[in-house]
Design a protein around this motif. Structure first.
Motif, PDB file in Angstrom:
ATOM      1  N   GLU A 291      -0.170 -34.393  20.943  1.00 45.86           N
ATOM      2  CA  GLU A 291      -1.579 -34.132  20.576  1.00 45.86           C
ATOM      3  C   GLU A 291      -1.851 -34.537  19.126  1.00 45.86           C
ATOM      4  O   GLU A 291      -2.961 -34.889  18.763  1.00 45.86           O
ATOM      5  N   GLU A 292      -0.821 -34.453  18.298  1.00 42.70           N
ATOM      6  CA  GLU A 292      -0.997 -34.762  16.869  1.00 42.70           C
ATOM      7  C   GLU A 292      -1.348 -36.228  16.641  1.00 42.70           C
ATOM      8  O   GLU A 292      -1.885 -36.596  15.587  1.00 42.70           O
ATOM      9  N   LEU A 293      -1.050 -37.065  17.627  1.00 40.47           N
ATOM     10  CA  LEU A 293      -1.333 -38.498  17.481  1.00 40.47           C
ATOM     11  C   LEU A 293      -2.809 -38.747  17.178  1.00 40.47           C
ATOM     12  O   LEU A 293      -3.164 -39.680  16.459  1.00 40.47           O
ATOM     13  N   ASP A 294      -3.656 -37.879  17.709  1.00 43.17           N
ATOM     14  CA  ASP A 294      -5.099 -38.085  17.515  1.00 43.17           C
ATOM     15  C   ASP A 294      -5.556 -37.834  16.080  1.00 43.17           C
ATOM     16  O   ASP A 294      -6.723 -38.048  15.761  1.00 43.17           O
ATOM     17  N   THR A 295      -4.656 -37.370  15.227  1.00 39.41           N
ATOM     18  CA  THR A 295      -5.051 -37.123  13.826  1.00 39.41           C
ATOM     19  C   THR A 295      -4.823 -38.349  12.944  1.00 39.41           C
ATOM     20  O   THR A 295      -5.081 -38.299  11.743  1.00 39.41           O
ATOM     21  N   LEU A 296      -4.333 -39.446  13.539  1.00 39.39           N
ATOM     22  CA  LEU A 296      -4.017 -40.640  12.736  1.00 39.39           C
ATOM     23  C   LEU A 296      -5.139 -40.987  11.754  1.00 39.39           C
ATOM     24  O   LEU A 296      -6.306 -41.029  12.135  1.00 39.39           O
ATOM     25  N   ARG A 297      -4.747 -41.234  10.523  1.00 37.28           N
ATOM     26  CA  ARG A 297      -5.667 -41.701   9.474  1.00 37.28           C
ATOM     27  C   ARG A 297      -6.727 -40.676   9.081  1.00 37.28           C
ATOM     28  O   ARG A 297      -7.665 -41.015   8.360  1.00 37.28           O
ATOM     29  N   LYS A 298      -6.599 -39.441   9.565  1.00 40.43           N
ATOM     30  CA  LYS A 298      -7.604 -38.436   9.204  1.00 40.43           C
ATOM     31  C   LYS A 298      -7.102 -37.571   8.053  1.00 40.43           C
ATOM     32  O   LYS A 298      -5.905 -37.417   7.846  1.00 40.43           O
ATOM     33  N   MET A 299      -8.033 -36.984   7.327  1.00 44.03           N
ATOM     34  CA  MET A 299      -7.691 -36.134   6.178  1.00 44.03           C
ATOM     35  C   MET A 299      -6.737 -35.019   6.595  1.00 44.03           C
ATOM     36  O   MET A 299      -6.971 -34.343   7.598  1.00 44.03           O
ATOM     37  N   GLY A 300      -5.707 -34.833   5.805  1.00 42.66           N
ATOM     38  CA  GLY A 300      -4.770 -33.744   6.056  1.00 42.66           C
ATOM     39  C   GLY A 300      -3.727 -34.056   7.110  1.00 42.66           C
ATOM     40  O   GLY A 300      -2.840 -33.241   7.365  1.00 42.66           O
ATOM     41  N   SER A 301      -3.792 -35.214   7.731  1.00 40.40           N
ATOM     42  CA  SER A 301      -2.861 -35.544   8.810  1.00 40.40           C
ATOM     43  C   SER A 301      -1.483 -35.917   8.273  1.00 40.40           C
ATOM     44  O   SER A 301      -1.355 -36.473   7.181  1.00 40.40           O
ATOM     45  N   ARG A 302      -0.469 -35.617   9.078  1.00 36.66           N
ATOM     46  CA  ARG A 302       0.882 -36.080   8.735  1.00 36.66           C
ATOM     47  C   ARG A 302       1.050 -37.551   9.092  1.00 36.66           C
ATOM     48  O   ARG A 302       2.054 -38.173   8.748  1.00 36.66           O
ATOM     49  N   LEU A 303       0.081 -38.073   9.834  1.00 34.78           N
ATOM     50  CA  LEU A 303       0.169 -39.462  10.281  1.00 34.78           C
ATOM     51  C   LEU A 303      -0.719 -40.347   9.409  1.00 34.78           C
ATOM     52  O   LEU A 303      -1.903 -40.568   9.693  1.00 34.78           O
ATOM     53  N   GLN A 304      -0.154 -40.807   8.326  1.00 36.20           N
ATOM     54  CA  GLN A 304      -0.874 -41.673   7.395  1.00 36.20           C
ATOM     55  C   GLN A 304      -1.105 -43.050   8.024  1.00 36.20           C
ATOM     56  O   GLN A 304      -0.433 -43.428   8.977  1.00 36.20           O
ATOM     57  N   GLY A 305      -2.040 -43.786   7.467  1.00 35.86           N
ATOM     58  CA  GLY A 305      -2.350 -45.116   7.983  1.00 35.86           C
ATOM     59  C   GLY A 305      -1.125 -46.015   8.065  1.00 35.86           C
ATOM     60  O   GLY A 305      -1.018 -46.868   8.947  1.00 35.86           O
ATOM     61  N   HIS A 306      -0.218 -45.829   7.126  1.00 36.50           N
ATOM     62  CA  HIS A 306       1.067 -46.534   7.144  1.00 36.50           C
ATOM     63  C   HIS A 306       2.173 -45.488   6.978  1.00 36.50           C
ATOM     64  O   HIS A 306       1.939 -44.449   6.360  1.00 36.50           O
ATOM     65  N   PRO A 307       3.371 -45.747   7.504  1.00 33.16           N
ATOM     66  CA  PRO A 307       4.413 -44.717   7.531  1.00 33.16           C
ATOM     67  C   PRO A 307       4.762 -44.164   6.145  1.00 33.16           C
ATOM     68  O   PRO A 307       4.837 -44.916   5.170  1.00 33.16           O
ATOM     69  N   CYS A 308       4.951 -42.861   6.098  1.00 36.19           N
ATOM     70  CA  CYS A 308       5.269 -42.202   4.822  1.00 36.19           C
ATOM     71  C   CYS A 308       6.486 -41.314   5.015  1.00 36.19           C
ATOM     72  O   CYS A 308       6.444 -40.345   5.771  1.00 36.19           O
ATOM     73  N   LEU A 309       7.566 -41.653   4.324  1.00 35.88           N
ATOM     74  CA  LEU A 309       8.800 -40.877   4.378  1.00 35.88           C
ATOM     75  C   LEU A 309       8.554 -39.493   3.776  1.00 35.88           C
ATOM     76  O   LEU A 309       7.985 -39.381   2.692  1.00 35.88           O
ATOM     77  N   GLY A 310       8.992 -38.476   4.489  1.00 36.59           N
ATOM     78  CA  GLY A 310       8.830 -37.117   3.976  1.00 36.59           C
ATOM     79  C   GLY A 310       7.619 -36.427   4.553  1.00 36.59           C
ATOM     80  O   GLY A 310       7.507 -35.209   4.521  1.00 36.59           O
ATOM     81  N   LYS A 311       6.691 -37.194   5.064  1.00 39.31           N
ATOM     82  CA  LYS A 311       5.473 -36.600   5.594  1.00 39.31           C
ATOM     83  C   LYS A 311       5.550 -36.462   7.121  1.00 39.31           C
ATOM     84  O   LYS A 311       5.095 -35.467   7.669  1.00 39.31           O
ATOM     85  N   THR A 312       6.099 -37.462   7.761  1.00 36.82           N
ATOM     86  CA  THR A 312       6.138 -37.484   9.218  1.00 36.82           C
ATOM     87  C   THR A 312       7.580 -37.353   9.699  1.00 36.82           C
ATOM     88  O   THR A 312       8.417 -38.180   9.311  1.00 36.82           O
ATOM     89  N   PRO A 313       7.882 -36.349  10.519  1.00 32.55           N
ATOM     90  CA  PRO A 313       9.258 -36.241  11.023  1.00 32.55           C
ATOM     91  C   PRO A 313       9.660 -37.511  11.764  1.00 32.55           C
ATOM     92  O   PRO A 313       8.892 -38.016  12.584  1.00 32.55           O
ATOM     93  N   GLY A 314      10.831 -38.013  11.444  1.00 29.36           N
ATOM     94  CA  GLY A 314      11.330 -39.201  12.132  1.00 29.36           C
ATOM     95  C   GLY A 314      11.089 -40.497  11.376  1.00 29.36           C
ATOM     96  O   GLY A 314      11.756 -41.493  11.641  1.00 29.36           O
ATOM     97  N   VAL A 315      10.153 -40.502  10.443  1.00 27.59           N
ATOM     98  CA  VAL A 315       9.912 -41.722   9.660  1.00 27.59           C
ATOM     99  C   VAL A 315      11.007 -41.836   8.600  1.00 27.59           C
ATOM    100  O   VAL A 315      11.229 -40.907   7.833  1.00 27.59           O
ATOM    101  N   GLU A 316      11.682 -42.977   8.563  1.00 30.50           N
ATOM    102  CA  GLU A 316      12.852 -43.127   7.695  1.00 30.50           C
ATOM    103  C   GLU A 316      12.532 -43.780   6.353  1.00 30.50           C
ATOM    104  O   GLU A 316      13.345 -43.746   5.434  1.00 30.50           O
ATOM    105  N   MET A 317      11.385 -44.450   6.246  1.00 30.41           N
ATOM    106  CA  MET A 317      11.060 -45.105   4.973  1.00 30.41           C
ATOM    107  C   MET A 317       9.562 -45.342   4.895  1.00 30.41           C
ATOM    108  O   MET A 317       8.935 -45.637   5.917  1.00 30.41           O
TER     109      MET A 317
END
Lengths: 316, 294
Positions: B110-136
């Motif tokens: 369900e969190e996928l729908d927050t992409l690119r929105k304010m406060g989301s863990r899913l930034q427009g481009h991958p961000c290490l430390g913000k999104t679980p599983g993103v390595e860089m």
């Protein structure tokens, strides 16, 4: 300059600190871009060849590779000349080190105009500006060789990105074993009540000389060694401004956006006093001897004394 | 969550990499996940109103094959030291990566729908430390291979056996640093690195061969000391086979040049420059969902 000062290379102490760290900790990794014998990371290479990676003349590659090592739990020291270790790979430092707050320590040598004969292509006078504007980045300009050693040891224990700026030339040793080195905390090198001279790096010695000269004219100058430019020790700066009523900054860097600008911004927002920035004007350097260049570009004790008198006049 | 049985995600022993071992049912399961990932990607970009559909769709199959079969990883322990690493060097394909991570179980779908929105863990481009599983953190192009090399060097230093997978865009072959990193991986004999080039032959301004010609691309990688494999990047069997082959290569890194179609899976996006970095309209979205339906 007083003959009693002992002159020593900051790079030598950097190399020594790295080797000690390498012995103490297995997570220390060092990288260089074909300048290891100049930056003295070669000392680490000799002791721990398996934990040293030379990337050749490829600073961008070095920064991103360092980020990958740090993301896997390593504490990575990367070194090259400051001109190549900042501007040339700025995007890599921004995107892969500062943004994800990775544990990469950029210790860059040959900063500033005292590189001398190599000329403006190698004399970076804007690195403090470039690094201090990056979120998450700590910026340190050690005053002498011993403080370089202490700074390297201290940052190795502090997670996150750090920029440490050191020079090519030998510098006078102003601190001793008993001088405390605390990250984020400026050191008062001399107390005084009439005006404050805030220096960083090699300019602290010139501030002390200027203070001696000012004393001859009955001016009691305080000297502060602002070794950590970010985060800024606002408490010590504001206290000095409040107690002395005037501030002069001195740095071997462009006056545009370096340490003096950081101090000015702090004072504008917190406590207004007359102020003057001593530094390199908005211009590139040129080939020459250290002292010749320091004189031509306004980095002498006399320049600081003059600036102090200007501040004192405006105080009244 | 995935419907792939845990057993079949295990690494296959070296030498057992013949395509026949992957039965039709298993491949169909991977393809079905890939379709789901494509649906998520288009929906996320549509809801965000911006993003990069073309490159998300061209790289989707590679990421699905990696996360649902090839890689050793545990969504419940994103910081497990022995996990394989994946670096999305072409960070603008983040929607597909996020969809793959969510389907793997790193965070709720369900969190996928927050992409690119304010406060989301899913930034427009991958961000290490913000999104679980993103390595860089990626997005500025040309950084990912070097970062992956760093992880591979760390693995070698620590005598760990995990591998590093890096997905590069073909536009990134323009970046000098990609080749600096290619040299480094070869110099330090990083046989634990496998790079995939999403060779969709289009970059933002036009065809790669028109903007900045890359061919002969395979020869370039060979000249840099890499083991080179060329495959159809939308064929699960070929992706898995190439990856297994790479695991058997010692003393040098492997690059898999994946011939792909930009916008793969949505008819009007396929081979289209227009959808490099643009969200679909309402009608376009409806049609895409119809085409990507089960």
């Amino acid at each position: 300059m007083p003959v009693t000062w002992k002159w020593e290379s900051q790079r030598k102490q950097y190399g020594k600190a790295l080797v000690e760290l390498g012995k103490e900790r297995g997570d220390i990794v060092v990288m260089d871009a074909d300048l290891s014998s100049s930056t003295r990371t070669s000392d680490f290479l000799a002791a721990f060849p398996e934990r040293f990676f030379n990337v050749g003349i490829a600073e961008q590659n070095m920064m991103d590779t360092a980020a990958g090592l740090a993301a896997s739990g390593k504490t990575v020291f990367v070194s090259t000349f400051a001109v190549f270790g900042t501007g040339r790979c700025y995007d890599q430092i921004r995107q892969s080190i500062a943004y994800p707050k990775l544990n990469v320590k950029i210790v860059a040598s040959h900063a500033g105009i005292t590189v001398g004969g190599d000329g403006a292509s190698h004399q970076i006078i804007e690195d403090i500006a470039l690094m201090r504007v990056l979120p998450n980045m700590t910026v340190i300009v050690p005053v002498d060789s011993l403080e370089t050693y202490n700074a390297v040891k201290a940052v190795s224990k502090t997670p996150g990105p750090v920029y440490v700026r050191i020079g090519r030339a030998d510098v006078p040793t102003l601190t001793d074993k008993n001088t405390p080195f605390e990250l984020n905390s400026a050191t008062v090198m001399r107390d005084g009540a009439d005006v404050t001279l805030i220096g960083c790096g090699i300019m602290v010695a010139r501030c002390l000389e200027a203070a001696e000269e000012l004393a001859k004219h009955g001016v009691d100058a305080r000297v502060v060694n602002l070794h950590t430019i970010k985060p800024l020790d606002e408490k010590t700066i504001v206290k000095a401004a409040r107690e002395t009523g005037g501030v002069v900054t001195a740095e071997e860097h462009s006056v545009m956006m370096g340490m003096g600008s950081a101090v000015a911004m702090c004072l504008v927002e917190n406590f207004h006093v007359p102020m003057k920035r001593v530094g390199i004007p908005d211009t590139f350097g040129e080939s020459g001897g250290c002292e010749e260049l320091m004189t031509k570009y306004g980095l002498t004790a006399e320049n600081i004394v003059e600036a102090a008198h200007d501040v004192l006049r405006r105080k009244k | 969550m995935t419907d792939i049985p845990r057993e079949s995600r295990r690494r296959h022993p070296q030498g057992d990499a013949r395509l026949e071992i992957y039965d039709g049912e298993f491949i169909r399961q991977l393809e079905s996940i890939a379709k789901k990932v494509r649906r998520h990607s288009i929906r996320m970009i549509y809801q965000a109103g911006s993003g990069h559909p073309g490159g998300s769709l061209s790289g989707a199959d590679i990421m699905v094959a990696l996360y649902f079969h090839v890689m050793k990883h545990d969504p419940k322990r994103p910081d497990w030291q022995d996990r394989d690493r994946f670096v999305l060097s072409k960070g603008h394909a983040a929607p597909a990566l996020y969809a793959v991570l969510a389907e793997s179980g790193y965070f709720p779908v369900e969190e996928l729908d927050t992409l690119r929105k304010m406060g989301s863990r899913l930034q427009g481009h991958p961000c290490l430390g913000k999104t679980p599983g993103v390595e860089m953190s990626t997005g500025s192009l040309g950084h990912g291979l070097a970062a992956g090399n760093g992880m591979a060097l760390a693995a070698k230093l620590d005598r760990r056996l995990h591998r590093v997978y890096v997905l590069l865009g073909d536009g990134e072959m323009d970046v000098g640093e990609t080749w600096e990193a290619a040299m480094l991986a070869s110099h330090y004999k990083l046989d634990n690195v496998t790079a995939y080039v999403d060779r969709n032959k289009l970059q933002l301004d036009g065809p790669t061969e028109k903007i900045m010609s890359l061919e002969p691309l395979a020869d370039k990688w060979k000249a840099f000391g890499w083991h080179v494999i060329e495959i159809n990047g939308h064929n699960m069997k070929e992706i898995i086979h190439a990856t297994n082959e790479a695991k058997g290569v010692k003393g040098r890194p492997t690059v898999v040049i994946c011939h792909t179609i930009k916008g793969k899976g949505v008819s009007y996006m396929e081979g289209s420059l227009h959808f490099h970095g643009k969200a679909p309209s309402d009608e376009e979205y409806e049609q895409a969902m119809k085409e990507l339906g089960d």
